[in-house]
Design a protein around this motif. Structure first.
Motif, PDB file in Angstrom:
ATOM      1  N   ARG A 122       0.848  -1.196   0.000  1.00 40.17           N
ATOM      2  CA  ARG A 122       0.000   0.000   0.000  1.00 40.17           C
ATOM      3  C   ARG A 122       0.881   1.243   0.000  1.00 40.17           C
ATOM      4  N   LEU A 123       0.411   2.256  -0.710  1.00 41.70           N
ATOM      5  CA  LEU A 123       1.175   3.482  -0.884  1.00 41.70           C
ATOM      6  C   LEU A 123       1.151   4.314   0.400  1.00 41.70           C
ATOM      7  N   VAL A 124       2.334   4.662   0.881  1.00 45.87           N
ATOM      8  CA  VAL A 124       2.460   5.497   2.077  1.00 45.87           C
ATOM      9  C   VAL A 124       2.788   6.937   1.687  1.00 45.87           C
ATOM     10  N   GLU A 125       3.850   7.107   0.930  1.00 46.20           N
ATOM     11  CA  GLU A 125       4.243   8.432   0.444  1.00 46.20           C
ATOM     12  C   GLU A 125       4.780   8.280  -0.979  1.00 46.20           C
ATOM     13  N   ALA A 126       4.648   9.344  -1.790  1.00 44.27           N
ATOM     14  CA  ALA A 126       5.154   9.304  -3.159  1.00 44.27           C
ATOM     15  C   ALA A 126       5.304  10.722  -3.678  1.00 44.27           C
ATOM     16  N   ASN A 127       6.194  10.895  -4.658  1.00 42.57           N
ATOM     17  CA  ASN A 127       6.307  12.203  -5.305  1.00 42.57           C
ATOM     18  C   ASN A 127       5.379  12.265  -6.516  1.00 42.57           C
ATOM     19  N   ARG A 128       5.333  13.429  -7.148  1.00 44.84           N
ATOM     20  CA  ARG A 128       4.389  13.635  -8.250  1.00 44.84           C
ATOM     21  C   ARG A 128       4.640  12.666  -9.404  1.00 44.84           C
ATOM     22  N   LYS A 129       5.924  12.447  -9.738  1.00 47.61           N
ATOM     23  CA  LYS A 129       6.249  11.570 -10.864  1.00 47.61           C
ATOM     24  C   LYS A 129       5.799  10.148 -10.591  1.00 47.61           C
ATOM     25  N   ALA A 130       5.895   9.700  -9.341  1.00 44.57           N
ATOM     26  CA  ALA A 130       5.449   8.349  -9.000  1.00 44.57           C
ATOM     27  C   ALA A 130       3.943   8.216  -9.199  1.00 44.57           C
TER      28      ALA A 130
END
Length: 452
Positions: A122-130
């Protein structure tokens, strides 16, 4: 927070109880005993507290950067040191927030996607490109499981609980399968995953181009070398060969050598252009003189093939200029005229005209040849790309001419445009700025009528 220790508080509580009994029964000795016990407990507690404060004051004085003065009492020392501590803590917090903001800004601007996933994917943190490459909405991405990607056959091993800590895989981009993504996953000790995802479509395309280039060069050289070897063995092994046949074999060998020389020359030109810094020096090139020299060069070949070659009359293009290397620009236009002559049948026509546009000058090479299907147009300038391979080799093409033209125009800040209709011919347009890079002032009049 309790100021006195437990024993002192117990003595004080016992004294209060005894004093209360003495007061209720009006028993002065008992009341006095209780009050004495309270005083004794308070004195013991105060002595203990003062000893602790004195010890704390000594420790604070021994610390580097202590701010308390020697004349201050323990409470003043404690207060000043606490103020100093919280002030420093607030300053560090502000500095930490500032650095975290900088790091977050840098992460958001990375050209690759970076994301942190929990042990369940599950996604916790990500940048815009991700978010973009994973096709996940940023406002709903937190806590979302990457179901679609986890089902990809090439990515299933990335989020396994066992195995190496560093895993890699590739998969097509879901919204556009023509694009390819590369995934790198690092499994951390706490079971979470650090995911780096980047698009490698262009990298794969360049890799395939390099492979195709090597294969094409090998093929282009193999054919004439095989022919030369065969004829050479025939000439060496047959001393009684008919002179007429010998001359024919030698003529074919000469043609194959010319073909290899042309290929090597074009390869060297491409290599030089690709290693040449851009832009080139902005030297004025008179188009009138350039076209006149091309007319002298190609007129005999056009007449030999029965093709009408029309170029602007000498002096008619006076004042039109390009900027750059005259030899390179002459080679670019020469390649376009040469191609037009090769693919125009006998009795056809090749026309060269200029056009002054706002801020640029175009030279159009129009032929009445076989034309090009639209699906081939985007790939015409690729190295060794041929629309009709058999016909290209028959007319002596290396498959590098248009690629050289594109590179020359690119280095001069220009471009190549192609307009073609099957069966009706093609128009190849070399377009360059009408002034040097960074130059000022108006170019040729944009009211000049276009010839094409």
């Amino acid at each position: 927070m309790r100021l006195f220790p437990l024993l002192a508080r117990a003595i004080i509580a016992l004294g209060v109880l005894v004093a209360s009994l003495g007061l209720l029964r009006w028993h002065p000795p008992l009341l006095a005993l209780g009050l004495a016990t309270v005083v004794a407990g308070g004195a013991a507690g105060w002595a203990w507290t003062r000893a602790r404060l004195t010890a704390l004051r000594g420790w604070l004085h021994s610390r580097e950067g202590a701010v308390a003065l020697p004349g201050e009492n323990a409470w003043d020392t404690l207060e000043s040191e606490l103020r100093y501590y919280f002030k420093q803590r607030d300053r560090r917090l502000r500095e930490t927030r500032r650095r975290l903001g900088q790091l977050e800004g840098l992460a958001q601007e990375l050209p690759v996607g970076v994301a942190l996933l929990d042990p369940h994917g599950r996604l916790v943190e990500a940048n815009r490109k991700a978010y973009e490459l994973l096709a996940v909405e940023p406002d709903r991405g937190h806590g979302q499981r990457l179901q679609g990607w986890l089902r990809e056959p090439g990515l299933q091993h990335l989020f396994a609980a066992e195995g190496p800590s560093l895993r890699q895989g590739t998969a097509p981009f879901h919204p556009d399968p023509s694009r390819t993504l590369a995934f790198t996953v690092t499994r951390k000790e706490d079971g979470t995953f650090l995911l780096v995802v980047e698009e490698i479509t262009e990298r794969l395309r360049l890799h395939r181009m390099r492979e195709d280039f090597v294969a094409n060069v090998s093929h282009e050289l193999k054919s004439p070398l095989t022919s030369l070897r065969g004829f050479a063995e025939t000439l060496l092994g047959d001393g009684d060969l008919d002179p007429e046949q010998r001359d024919r074999f030698l003529g074919i060998m000469h043609e194959q050598i010319d073909r290899m020389q042309a290929l090597v020359a074009d390869l060297l030109t491409l290599s030089r252009l690709e290693g040449q810094p851009a832009p080139v020096p902005p030297t004025p090139v008179d188009l009138d003189q350039l076209l006149a020299s091309l007319a002298d060069q190609f007129a005999p070949r056009a007449a030999e093939r029965g093709i009408r070659l029309d170029l602007p009359a000498p002096g008619s293009e006076a004042g039109l200029q390009w900027y750059g290397e005259a030899n390179a620009l002459g080679q670019a236009l020469g390649n376009l005229i040469d191609n037009a002559l090769k693919y125009t049948p006998e009795g056809g026509r090749v026309e060269v005209r200029t056009e002054a546009r706002p801020g640029e000058v175009a030279v159009h090479v129009r032929d009445s040849g076989i034309g090009i299907d639209p699906q081939h147009l985007p790939r015409l300038t690729e190295r060794f790309y041929r629309v009709d391979k058999g016909r290209s080799r028959a007319v002596g093409g290396t498959g590098l001419g248009l690629s050289i033209v594109k590179h020359i125009l690119h280095h001069h800040g220009g471009r190549l445009e192609v307009d073609s209709t099957p069966g009706e011919g093609s128009v190849f347009s070399a377009i360059l700025p009408d002034r040097p890079p960074g130059g000022e002032g108006p170019g040729p009049s944009s009211e000049r009528p276009a010839s094409v």
